[in-house]
Design an enzyme around this catalytic site. Structure first.
Site, PDB file in Angstrom:
ATOM      1  N   LYS A   1       5.527-110.031  41.437  1.00  0.00           N
ATOM      2  CA  LYS A   1       6.246-111.265  41.761  1.00  0.00           C
ATOM      3  C   LYS A   1       6.935-111.109  43.120  1.00  0.00           C
ATOM      4  O   LYS A   1       7.044-110.001  43.636  1.00  0.00           O
ATOM      5  CB  LYS A   1       7.258-111.574  40.657  1.00  0.00           C
ATOM      6  CG  LYS A   1       8.314-110.502  40.425  1.00  0.00           C
ATOM      7  CD  LYS A   1       9.123-110.787  39.153  1.00  0.00           C
ATOM      8  CE  LYS A   1      10.157-109.705  38.920  1.00  0.00           C
ATOM      9  NZ  LYS A   1      10.823-109.837  37.620  1.00  0.00           N
TER      10      LYS A   1
ATOM     11  N   ARG B   1      18.446-114.663  28.071  1.00  0.00           N
ATOM     12  CA  ARG B   1      17.940-115.350  29.262  1.00  0.00           C
ATOM     13  C   ARG B   1      16.753-116.224  28.844  1.00  0.00           C
ATOM     14  O   ARG B   1      16.832-117.435  28.862  1.00  0.00           O
ATOM     15  CB  ARG B   1      17.527-114.308  30.316  1.00  0.00           C
ATOM     16  CG  ARG B   1      17.070-114.904  31.620  1.00  0.00           C
ATOM     17  CD  ARG B   1      16.787-113.853  32.684  1.00  0.00           C
ATOM     18  NE  ARG B   1      15.589-113.064  32.395  1.00  0.00           N
ATOM     19  CZ  ARG B   1      15.067-112.165  33.232  1.00  0.00           C
ATOM     20  NH1 ARG B   1      15.656-111.937  34.405  1.00  0.00           N
ATOM     21  NH2 ARG B   1      13.990-111.489  32.919  1.00  0.00           N
TER      22      ARG B   1
ATOM     23  N   TYR C   1      26.392-111.524  69.804  1.00  0.00           N
ATOM     24  CA  TYR C   1      27.215-112.675  69.406  1.00  0.00           C
ATOM     25  C   TYR C   1      28.638-112.237  69.089  1.00  0.00           C
ATOM     26  O   TYR C   1      28.874-111.154  68.557  1.00  0.00           O
ATOM     27  CB  TYR C   1      26.631-113.313  68.151  1.00  0.00           C
ATOM     28  CG  TYR C   1      25.354-114.086  68.388  1.00  0.00           C
ATOM     29  CD1 TYR C   1      25.324-115.170  69.261  1.00  0.00           C
ATOM     30  CD2 TYR C   1      24.189-113.744  67.706  1.00  0.00           C
ATOM     31  CE1 TYR C   1      24.152-115.882  69.458  1.00  0.00           C
ATOM     32  CE2 TYR C   1      23.021-114.452  67.892  1.00  0.00           C
ATOM     33  CZ  TYR C   1      23.001-115.527  68.776  1.00  0.00           C
ATOM     34  OH  TYR C   1      21.849-116.227  68.973  1.00  0.00           O
TER      35      TYR C   1
ATOM     36  N   CYS D   1      21.153-110.488  64.838  1.00  0.00           N
ATOM     37  CA  CYS D   1      20.666-111.826  65.190  1.00  0.00           C
ATOM     38  C   CYS D   1      19.589-112.252  64.196  1.00  0.00           C
ATOM     39  O   CYS D   1      19.143-111.460  63.366  1.00  0.00           O
ATOM     40  CB  CYS D   1      20.077-111.823  66.590  1.00  0.00           C
ATOM     41  SG  CYS D   1      21.176-111.153  67.826  1.00  0.00           S
ATOM     42  N   MET D   2      19.145-113.495  64.337  1.00  0.00           N
ATOM     43  CA  MET D   2      18.118-113.988  63.429  1.00  0.00           C
ATOM     44  C   MET D   2      16.815-113.200  63.588  1.00  0.00           C
ATOM     45  O   MET D   2      16.164-112.858  62.611  1.00  0.00           O
ATOM     46  CB  MET D   2      17.858-115.477  63.675  1.00  0.00           C
ATOM     47  CG  MET D   2      16.906-116.081  62.655  1.00  0.00           C
ATOM     48  SD  MET D   2      16.531-117.800  62.986  1.00  0.00           S
ATOM     49  CE  MET D   2      17.916-118.636  62.271  1.00  0.00           C
ATOM     50  N   ASP D   3      16.449-112.901  64.845  1.00  0.00           N
ATOM     51  CA  ASP D   3      15.143-112.295  65.089  1.00  0.00           C
ATOM     52  C   ASP D   3      15.218-110.957  65.816  1.00  0.00           C
ATOM     53  O   ASP D   3      14.193-110.375  66.131  1.00  0.00           O
ATOM     54  CB  ASP D   3      14.276-113.248  65.925  1.00  0.00           C
ATOM     55  CG  ASP D   3      14.444-114.674  65.458  1.00  0.00           C
ATOM     56  OD1 ASP D   3      14.140-114.936  64.292  1.00  0.00           O
ATOM     57  OD2 ASP D   3      14.933-115.501  66.259  1.00  0.00           O
TER      58      ASP D   3
ATOM     59  N   HIS E   1      12.611-108.169  26.991  1.00  0.00           N
ATOM     60  CA  HIS E   1      13.094-107.555  28.224  1.00  0.00           C
ATOM     61  C   HIS E   1      14.433-106.892  27.941  1.00  0.00           C
ATOM     62  O   HIS E   1      15.297-107.482  27.284  1.00  0.00           O
ATOM     63  CB  HIS E   1      13.241-108.642  29.294  1.00  0.00           C
ATOM     64  CG  HIS E   1      13.372-108.110  30.686  1.00  0.00           C
ATOM     65  ND1 HIS E   1      12.534-107.145  31.204  1.00  0.00           N
ATOM     66  CD2 HIS E   1      14.246-108.422  31.687  1.00  0.00           C
ATOM     67  CE1 HIS E   1      12.882-106.885  32.465  1.00  0.00           C
ATOM     68  NE2 HIS E   1      13.916-107.645  32.766  1.00  0.00           N
TER      69      HIS E   1
ATOM     70  N   ARG F   1       5.729-103.045  31.959  1.00  0.00           N
ATOM     71  CA  ARG F   1       5.754-103.918  33.132  1.00  0.00           C
ATOM     72  C   ARG F   1       6.516-103.219  34.258  1.00  0.00           C
ATOM     73  O   ARG F   1       7.745-103.229  34.277  1.00  0.00           O
ATOM     74  CB  ARG F   1       6.441-105.241  32.782  1.00  0.00           C
ATOM     75  CG  ARG F   1       5.818-106.002  31.618  1.00  0.00           C
ATOM     76  CD  ARG F   1       6.535-107.321  31.377  1.00  0.00           C
ATOM     77  NE  ARG F   1       7.959-107.150  31.167  1.00  0.00           N
ATOM     78  CZ  ARG F   1       8.536-106.964  29.986  1.00  0.00           C
ATOM     79  NH1 ARG F   1       7.813-106.917  28.888  1.00  0.00           N
ATOM     80  NH2 ARG F   1       9.839-106.819  29.898  1.00  0.00           N
TER      81      ARG F   1
END
Ligand SMILES: *Cc1c(COP(=O)(O)O)cnc(C)c1O
Length: 696
Positions: A350, A444, A576, A624-626, A472, A531
């Site tokens: 997943k 759950r 920044y 930073c973002m990138d 689970h 699992r």
């Protein structure tokens, strides 16, 4: 499960493709006529039936998709040969259409219409039952023989002659989708594995007998077209059965390569002849049949490799920021976990395989023999099926019952989250496969494990196929006594319910309970599956403090590059919010990865670090973002293009995912599943990425 794989079936595609080239270039023609006849009209005749058999074998449950894809490929190939059709000027538009549908628009392309007709025909025949299907296909093959190598015996009978004349106005040959393909498709489907020795001896004996048959017919001169022999199916059974005994896994590159060779080799024949004429070397390149064959084969394989390279790679690795997946480590972890658990691993892929690339992970594991998969939602399940993943795919989360048609269409197994969900799925009118979740204390998902009346009602719902029951554990990673007691309580309740169902004659099907920490912390319980999620990827959620550590290898390496380097004077600030101020002369490297790639924004402020040139370098300023800034003052020679390691090893030093998680106050599961799909992704190859841009 073994880690060594030799994909015999796919490997044989390569010699088979060479044999097809041989059929069309007669390599021995300038040496010996008889030798050439035997090589190209007898031995090489195993090649195309082999391709039919392998198609039959792997047709699986989605023949329609295979059919559509083949049609598309055929249309492309037919277009590719249109210029040669036009150049030869031999047929009209109507005739071209007939050839397209029945005979193939170029001499080698007959394979495609034969498959396109043969596959639906075989699907129909199989509805009659296996033995009647074989009888029908065998009969068709015999009729085909009469129009092929045995033609001369029958052509004197007027009625028979008229019959074949009719066939030939449609098809040209009896070696086609009606008379030839069905038998080999069926043989491929049902061919048993043979003992290697028996198979090899059987093949040699039957090939010898077939050679005698062919030479006899050749001597009598009765053949119309020498491609079908009475003994060919026998020969093929021995060959295919032997290869099955050898087969270990698959090789996609060999499949793709042989397909390209098959499609382009007639163009290569044209190219070699054309080049020879232009350069005036026909004596060497064309008239010597062995040289001609070798040149065509070389050119075809070179062309195939070029075509394979042309295919756009998903996201280039090594360009900016990327994930390297260690396939060997992945397989090692599965083996180690299966040994510890005593049950088969259902690979939890997943969240894009915990950020490792679900399809890449599943393909790697499928080759190693894994057959069970768990995903979080419908879209993840469909993505796996589209990528050719077979076996059980269990959706662990809720799916709207309105999506039942998609569950059925893609053969996905849905978790039943409560009784109302079960009822709605059952009422959908689609045959939904399901695993029933039992709530043993996590509260759950699942039907309360104590609520036997509800469980019985669900098992009796007619629209639902409950094929498994699972639960689970919510504190399997716990080290305190109350946590361990809770786990024991959950486990006992689970087995009590399972045993009660069995006593009542209700088969719970596949039973599974443990996830990663259940495997690590609990003694082997015999289940259908365990699992494995985080442990599959070779990392612990936090720092491991349990009692039963399994030797796991981290699978992921996360890397980026130095974009630029600059020198700051004392008092200069960077990034920044003036978050970094140089206290001394400082060398900063700007690195090509940021929080949009999944690195937590808080990391530089929590002591985050990277590896550059085998040394640790601290992250500084705001992430930073990138991009991010790294202080490389102490590391000589850092320059643009250097590889930066965020998770994994560089030389002797290593940064583990657990370290990042711990600094950010979270678990590795969150860090890894948050990795962005915009990151490049590739299987690790030794020496693939140079760690340094330039040597010092
Ligand atoms: C995510 C998940 C798993 C895998 O958990 P790990 O601890 O990563 O092994 C197993 N079972 C269920 C129901 C899950 O949701």
């Amino acid at each position: 499960m073994s880690e060594k794989k030799f994909p015999a079936l796919d490997a044989f595609r390569i010699p088979a493709a060479v044999l097809v080239i041989a059929i069309h270039t007669s390599p021995l023609a300038s040496v010996s006529d008889l030798g050439d006849f035997w090589f190209t009209r007898v031995l090489a005749r195993v090649a195309v039936p082999f391709f039919f058999m392998i198609t039959g074998r792997f047709l699986g449950q989605t023949p329609r998709r295979f059919w559509q894809r083949t049609l598309l490929l055929y249309a492309g190939a037919a277009l590719l040969y249109l210029p040669l059709n036009w150049y030869a000027g031999t047929f009209s538009a109507l005739d071209w259409m007939r050839k397209f549908l029945l005979e193939g628009t170029f001499y080698h392309l007959w394979y495609f219409p034969a498959v396109l007709l043969g596959v639906p025909l075989v699907c129909l025949l199989r509805k009659l039952g296996t033995i009647p299907a074989f009888c029908a296909a065998g009969l068709l093959y015999l009729i085909g023989l009469g129009g092929d190598s045995y033609y001369g015996f029958l052509a004197d009978f007027p009625a028979v002659h008229a019959f074949y004349k009719g066939v030939f106005t449609l098809f040209g040959y009896t070696r086609n989708g009606l008379f030839f393909a069905p038998l080999f498709l069926l043989l491929g489907m049902f061919c048993p594995k043979l003992n290697r020795k028996t198979g090899a001896v059987g093949f040699v004996v039957s090939l010898t007998a077939m050679s005698v048959e062919a030479l006899w017919l050749h001597g009598l001169g009765v053949q119309r077209h020498d491609s079908m022999y009475l003994l060919l199916p026998v020969c093929m059974l021995f060959l295919f059965g032997t290869l099955l005994a050898w087969n270990r896994g698959q090789s996609r590159p060999m499949r793709t390569c042989s397909m390209w060779v098959y499609i382009i080799h007639p163009w290569c024949i044209v190219a070699v002849r054309g080049a020879a004429k232009l350069c005036g070397v026909q004596v060497l390149l064309v008239e010597n049949s062995l040289v001609h064959f070798s040149a065509v084969a070389l050119l075809s394989f070179a062309g195939a490799v070029c075509m394979m390279r042309l295919k756009p790679r998903s996201i280039p690795c090594g360009a900016r920021a990327w994930r390297e997946i260690d396939g060997k480590a992945l397989v090692h972890n599965v083996c180690a976990l299966e040994e510890q658990a005593g049950s088969a691993v259902m690979a939890v892929v997943k969240a894009d395989g915990y950020g490792h690339g679900a399809v890449l992970v599943a393909r790697t594991l499928q080759k190693a023999g894994v057959t069970g998969w768990a995903v979080a939602c419908l879209s993840e399940g469909i993505a796996l099926r589209r990528a050719g993943i077979r076996g059980r795919i269990l959706i662990l989360g809720y799916t709207d019952p309105a999506q039942a048609p998609l569950l059925a269409r893609w053969r996905l197994t849905q978790t039943v989250v409560d009784e109302a969900h079960a009822a709605a799925l059952s009422a959908s009118g689609w045959p939904v496969r399901a695993h029933l979740a039992l709530d043993t204390g996590m509260h759950r998902l699942g039907v309360p494990a104590q609520d036997l009346p509800a469980i019985r009602r669900i098992f009796h719902m007619s629209g639902l196929r409950i094929e498994g029951v699972f639960s689970h554990l919510c504190a399997a990673d716990g080290t305190t006594t109350p946590e361990q007691m809770y786990t024991e309580q959950q486990t006992n309740l689970f087995w009590k319910t399972i045993q009660q169902l069995r006593r009542e004659g209700i088969d719970p099907g596949e039973v599974h309970l443990q996830a990663s920490y259940g495997i690590l912390n609990q003694p082997a319980i015999s289940c259908s599956w365990v699992r494995a999620g985080i442990a599959l990827y070779g990392v612990y959620s936090g720092t491991f403090a349990g009692k039963n550590p399994v030797p796991l290898c981290p699978v992921l390496t996360l890397r980026a590059r130095v974009a630029t380097v600059r020198c700051l004077q004392p008092g200069d600030v960077a990034g920044y919010g003036l978050a970094f101020e140089a206290e001394r002369k400082t060398i900063l490297a700007t690195v090509t990865i940021g929080y949009a790639d999944g690195i937590p924004r808080i990391l530089p402020q929590r002591g985050g670090r990277v590896l550059v040139r085998g040394e640790y370098a601290p992250m500084v300023g705001r992430l930073c973002m990138d991009q991010m800034l790294v202080d490389v003052t102490g590391i000589p020679g850092v320059c643009t293009g250097d590889v930066v390691t965020l998770i994994g090893k560089d030389g002797a030093k290593e940064i583990r995912a657990e370290e990042l998680a711990c600094r950010c106050g979270t678990i590795t599961n969150e860090i890894l599943s948050g990795l962005s799909p915009r990151l490049g992704l590739c299987l690790k190859k030794r020496g693939r990425h140079k760690i340094r841009a330039k040597s010092l």
